[in-house]
Design a protein around this motif. Sequence first.
Motif, PDB file in Angstrom:
ATOM      1  N   PRO A  27       0.809  -1.226   0.000  1.00 46.61           N
ATOM      2  CA  PRO A  27       0.000   0.000   0.000  1.00 46.61           C
ATOM      3  C   PRO A  27       0.842   1.276   0.000  1.00 46.61           C
ATOM      4  CG  PRO A  27      -0.167  -1.134   2.112  1.00 46.61           C
ATOM      5  CD  PRO A  27       0.536  -2.061   1.170  1.00 46.61           C
ATOM      6  N   VAL A  28       1.959   1.240   0.683  1.00 49.28           N
ATOM      7  CA  VAL A  28       2.771   2.463   0.747  1.00 49.28           C
ATOM      8  C   VAL A  28       3.404   2.752  -0.611  1.00 49.28           C
ATOM      9  CG1 VAL A  28       4.746   3.590   1.808  1.00 49.28           C
ATOM     10  CG2 VAL A  28       3.200   2.210   3.211  1.00 49.28           C
ATOM     11  N   VAL A  29       3.964   1.707  -1.218  1.00 50.40           N
ATOM     12  CA  VAL A  29       4.582   1.915  -2.527  1.00 50.40           C
ATOM     13  C   VAL A  29       3.527   2.344  -3.545  1.00 50.40           C
ATOM     14  CG1 VAL A  29       5.834   0.796  -4.396  1.00 50.40           C
ATOM     15  CG2 VAL A  29       6.441   0.297  -2.038  1.00 50.40           C
ATOM     16  N   GLY A  30       2.333   1.814  -3.349  1.00 50.61           N
ATOM     17  CA  GLY A  30       1.264   2.164  -4.280  1.00 50.61           C
ATOM     18  C   GLY A  30       0.561   3.467  -3.950  1.00 50.61           C
ATOM     19  N   SER A  31       1.102   4.215  -3.015  1.00 56.15           N
ATOM     20  CA  SER A  31       0.409   5.435  -2.594  1.00 56.15           C
ATOM     21  C   SER A  31       0.852   6.636  -3.413  1.00 56.15           C
ATOM     22  CB  SER A  31       0.672   5.680  -1.108  1.00 56.15           C
ATOM     23  OG  SER A  31       2.032   5.974  -0.917  1.00 56.15           O
ATOM     24  N   ILE A  32       0.173   7.725  -3.189  1.00 58.40           N
ATOM     25  CA  ILE A  32       0.466   8.943  -3.944  1.00 58.40           C
ATOM     26  C   ILE A  32       0.362  10.118  -2.984  1.00 58.40           C
ATOM     27  CG2 ILE A  32      -1.966   9.097  -4.655  1.00 58.40           C
ATOM     28  CD1 ILE A  32      -1.002  10.405  -7.242  1.00 58.40           C
ATOM     29  N   THR A  33       1.175  11.141  -3.181  1.00 56.79           N
ATOM     30  CA  THR A  33       1.078  12.284  -2.275  1.00 56.79           C
ATOM     31  C   THR A  33      -0.061  13.196  -2.729  1.00 56.79           C
ATOM     32  OG1 THR A  33       2.564  13.674  -3.557  1.00 56.79           O
ATOM     33  CG2 THR A  33       3.576  12.289  -1.866  1.00 56.79           C
ATOM     34  N   VAL A  34      -0.536  13.973  -1.787  1.00 55.97           N
ATOM     35  CA  VAL A  34      -1.611  14.915  -2.095  1.00 55.97           C
ATOM     36  C   VAL A  34      -1.137  15.896  -3.168  1.00 55.97           C
ATOM     37  CG1 VAL A  34      -3.063  16.734  -1.153  1.00 55.97           C
ATOM     38  CG2 VAL A  34      -2.610  14.692   0.198  1.00 55.97           C
ATOM     39  N   GLU A  35       0.131  16.251  -3.086  1.00 50.78           N
ATOM     40  CA  GLU A  35       0.654  17.201  -4.054  1.00 50.78           C
ATOM     41  C   GLU A  35       0.585  16.652  -5.487  1.00 50.78           C
ATOM     42  OE1 GLU A  35       4.530  18.561  -3.106  1.00 50.78           O
ATOM     43  OE2 GLU A  35       4.332  20.309  -4.408  1.00 50.78           O
ATOM     44  N   GLU A  36       0.990  15.389  -5.635  1.00 48.61           N
ATOM     45  CA  GLU A  36       0.913  14.771  -6.963  1.00 48.61           C
ATOM     46  C   GLU A  36      -0.529  14.727  -7.459  1.00 48.61           C
ATOM     47  OE1 GLU A  36       3.896  11.162  -7.380  1.00 48.61           O
ATOM     48  OE2 GLU A  36       3.195  11.359  -5.315  1.00 48.61           O
ATOM     49  N   LYS A  57      10.419   9.850  -0.726  1.00 49.20           N
ATOM     50  CA  LYS A  57      11.553   9.156  -0.120  1.00 49.20           C
ATOM     51  C   LYS A  57      11.115   7.931   0.691  1.00 49.20           C
ATOM     52  CE  LYS A  57      15.684  10.233   2.407  1.00 49.20           C
ATOM     53  NZ  LYS A  57      16.230  11.042   3.485  1.00 49.20           N
ATOM     54  N   SER A  58      10.073   8.102   1.468  1.00 48.92           N
ATOM     55  CA  SER A  58       9.640   6.970   2.304  1.00 48.92           C
ATOM     56  C   SER A  58       9.147   5.812   1.436  1.00 48.92           C
ATOM     57  CB  SER A  58       8.547   7.418   3.264  1.00 48.92           C
ATOM     58  OG  SER A  58       7.470   7.946   2.550  1.00 48.92           O
ATOM     59  N   LYS A  59       8.564   6.171   0.285  1.00 49.74           N
ATOM     60  CA  LYS A  59       8.114   5.131  -0.629  1.00 49.74           C
ATOM     61  C   LYS A  59       9.300   4.366  -1.200  1.00 49.74           C
ATOM     62  CE  LYS A  59       5.131   6.253  -3.866  1.00 49.74           C
ATOM     63  NZ  LYS A  59       4.374   7.123  -4.797  1.00 49.74           N
TER      64      LYS A  59
END
Lengths: 357, 698
Positions: free
Chosen positions: A204-213, A328-330
Amino acid sequence: MISLYVGSTSGYTGKTLITMGLGHKLKKDGLRVGYMKPVGILPLKVDDILTDHDAWRIYRALELKDPVPDICPVVLTQELAVISYLKDVKGLLGKIVNSFNRLSKDKDIMLIGGYGSVYTGSYLGVQGLQVIKRLNSKAVIVVKYEGEYIVDYVLQAKKDLKDKFLGVILNKVTEDHRQSADEYAVPFLKRKGVDIIGVIPQDPVVGSITVEELTEMLGGKVLCCHDKLGNLVEHFLIGAMQADRAIEYFKKTRRNAVIVGGDRVDIQLSAIESGSVCLILTGELYPSEIILSRAEQKEVPMMVVREDTFSIAKKLEKLSVRLRLRDKSKVERGMNLVADNVDFSMIYKKLGIKTGS
Amino acid sequence: MLDNFFNPKSIAVIGASRTPGKVGYDILKNIIQYGYEGAVFPINPSATEVLGKKSFSSLLDVPDKIDLAVVVVPSKNVIEVIGQCGAKKIDSAIIITAGFKESGIEGAKLENELIKKSQECGVRFIGPNCLGMIDTHSKVNASFAAGMPAKGGIGFFSQSGALCLAVLDRALPDEIGFSKFISMGNKSDITDTDVMLALSEDENTKVILGYIEGVTDGRKFMEVAAQVSKKKPIIILKSGITSAGAKAASSHTGALAGREAAFDSAFKQSGVIRAHTINELFNYALAFANQPLPKGPYVAIVTNSGGPGILAADACDKSNLQLTPLHKEYVDELRTFLPPVASFYNPIDILGDSGADRYERALNTVLKDERINGVMVLLTPTAVVDVDATAMAVVNVSKSIDRPILTSFMGKQRVESGTKTLMKYGVPNYSYPEEMVSSMNAMYNYYLWINRPEKTYNNINGLKEKAAEIFDEVKKESRDRLYELEVHDILQAYGFSQPKSLFARTPEEAVAAAKGIGYPVVMKIMSPQIVHKSDMGGVKINLISKKEVENAFFDITTRVRNIMPAAHISGVMIQEMVPKGKEVIMGITKDPHFGHMIMFGLGGIYVEVLKDISFRIVPLSQEDAHEMLRETKTFPLLRGVRGEAEADIEAIEKSLLILSQMAVDFPQIIEADINPLLVRQRGEGVVAIDARFTIGGD
């Protein structure tokens, strides 16, 4: 010098992350690692030098020192795309070979990052299969595991790559598919003489996206919490149900962003109160001050988008297949996933790499 | 029109009942007890006599001619009764019975059958699902309302039966006079427009009052209302306003136009006076029914206290009315009998110790000034004032002039009998000064409406042909959105100036285009998938060199490729940088009931936040275009503030009229907007910078 091509049979399978993970491990094991991406599709200018986003990211992650223009010799800009359709562009493969030769001089191993699938790029004269042949690489094929049927693609790739074929990594295997992979696909492929180099679970983390993106992709306007745009979103929910039902979903879904009509005050409040990490207000309807101040207080960024809920949901559906490794965390999480789930001893053995250990 | 409803010589009540408390009983009782002089025939298969009237088992058994049928039978029997009406040559019916479309699918089916049947039989009907109808002059009370209003000049129709009851109950104690009371029910045959036409022809009706929730045919409503409102004032309370429908719209114009905008424009353009609350509906009705219209904006306020006078003055300030000082001659006359500390200018404060005679003298003096078009009288119940005598004094003055007098005797207990006197003699009294002022203002606005010259419609023809080809092409390709080049050609066909622009596919072509147009230039992404370019970072302005154009090409195309990989990029448009001006938006939207509307607003990219916009329903007259601009709060910005030059207002108005013509020419336009439309200085015209069009249907 050994050359290893990371390719796939379709786009968006997770090649970049795996290349990065491989590079890391090889480096850690004391090898002199080089990297190139023959064809880039995400143009970027670094100090006015044209390169590719993903290539640049790996270059930095592996702390390479080679000249930047060689890292990605062919970048598919709008200009190149248009010109290549209007007339035949020549000499791109030669350019790639030249860059490769320069980069590989002082390396033990060269990682080559494919673009799209091993079949794409013909119209530019730089199809993956051609590149592999010219650079005399071995190829590991990364497959996004979506069900047993993917074995067909793997067998086809093996056939097309002949002696260049190294093995396969099944990537993004969801919990739901794990059993099918273990019971059918893996034994089947092994029986057909395909080496399984790794089985990497969906994360899930790798598949996540930031709000900014998200804001960028949806063309949204951020209304509050400008300092929380780094929030990672793992899931999307549509806030169209009754508020009390909605709260259940909001609470049990990790790191969710809620897509909701700008006029649905009840849902907006519920989402803010139940820990959503972002609200996407649709229909260009601005929220009331009360909502805004509550969101600011609870540090939930909100954005307004022009389209309606349905169109935004449709867009986000497409989005999930082309997430980029930016955060970075991703990246760290991804590195660990590769390290834990790829059989490096098999790779080493097959490539004839001997390490100190 | 509808004579047999309002003035029937005989009435049959089908479903008349002997049981008190049943609707069929109440209706018959109402018809009998309020003095109806014609013949009444109860129809009830199981009775020989109801309420002292001989009863028949079927309509067909009645030997005499019947003018009006009042139907109270269960819904399943209504169609049969309508058939009997046809056989008996009864052409008018009031269907009280409920259980039609308001009750669900079965009811809706039944209603459709009812409509069909009535058309076959030549029966016009009010209802179903209504309260009935009252005519005070012919003394027909064919309703199950409790009570009969006083005779008067207000004709009231209402989509809600409950509101009818509330209004009636409110009217009874004050003896507010009505001519007709019509509960419209489901409006499945006789509609608002039929009733408005009938009331406009009715001699007893001076003012038409209506409550509506929606209209079935918006265009017809406007047409009839415009015609009737020239003859008699129409005051309408409209409910059911939401902006929810705006959500799915893809253009600015669509998002900004709610149903509210359509009704508001429709009322404005057809001279309907809009009441926003039941209270306002009443207030206006009282003024219009009892007083003549003010023939100008100049009003005077006569008061016995300062505070209320100021409140009234403030309210005037927000209206179209103007408080004007009296001519010196009359000010001097006031000085001869008012205490020196009184206020002789408008509002005229005759002080708290005033009695009836001081009021009367002051009013007479004020009215000697011919410039004063109307007077408003305020009274606070001080210890010395004789409220009843003052009321009588005001009545006397009112009788002697043909200018309007409205009053606000404030308070409750001490003014009660006085206000009764005022109402009795046709001087409307309001509890608060603001209500009084807003009623006077409504009358003045109506005066303006009936005296305004006929609207002028420009003849803008011959622009259609070139655009028609484009619209046909879009339809052929089953698209709903027009490509930019198509929009460009349509605007050109209709004479809109647009920035010089050239299309480019590569950086090389872009540089050549920029050179051809001349620096500085604007670059915009061109992709059929991207509607709002700037949202996607697809616009760069003020590019002044080859290098900047090349960089911009890279930036724009790369950005779009990154965030919308599925979008097809056809290339970029290089446009000339248009010199500065003010940004306005105008557009076309389509309302399901009223059809095309034209929108105007200021604010460019902020338009959706500011929402400072105005609407008119197509076709626009010159006057409409003129008013649309002036209705926006930011209009003074176009006039120029702090020494700015005035913008080309005339060109904006002309553009609105052209847009209106475009909407008339192409009914298939669902949404269009030109945003921004750059307005240059007076005489220099407007430039359409960006626009989009969506079509649909036929």
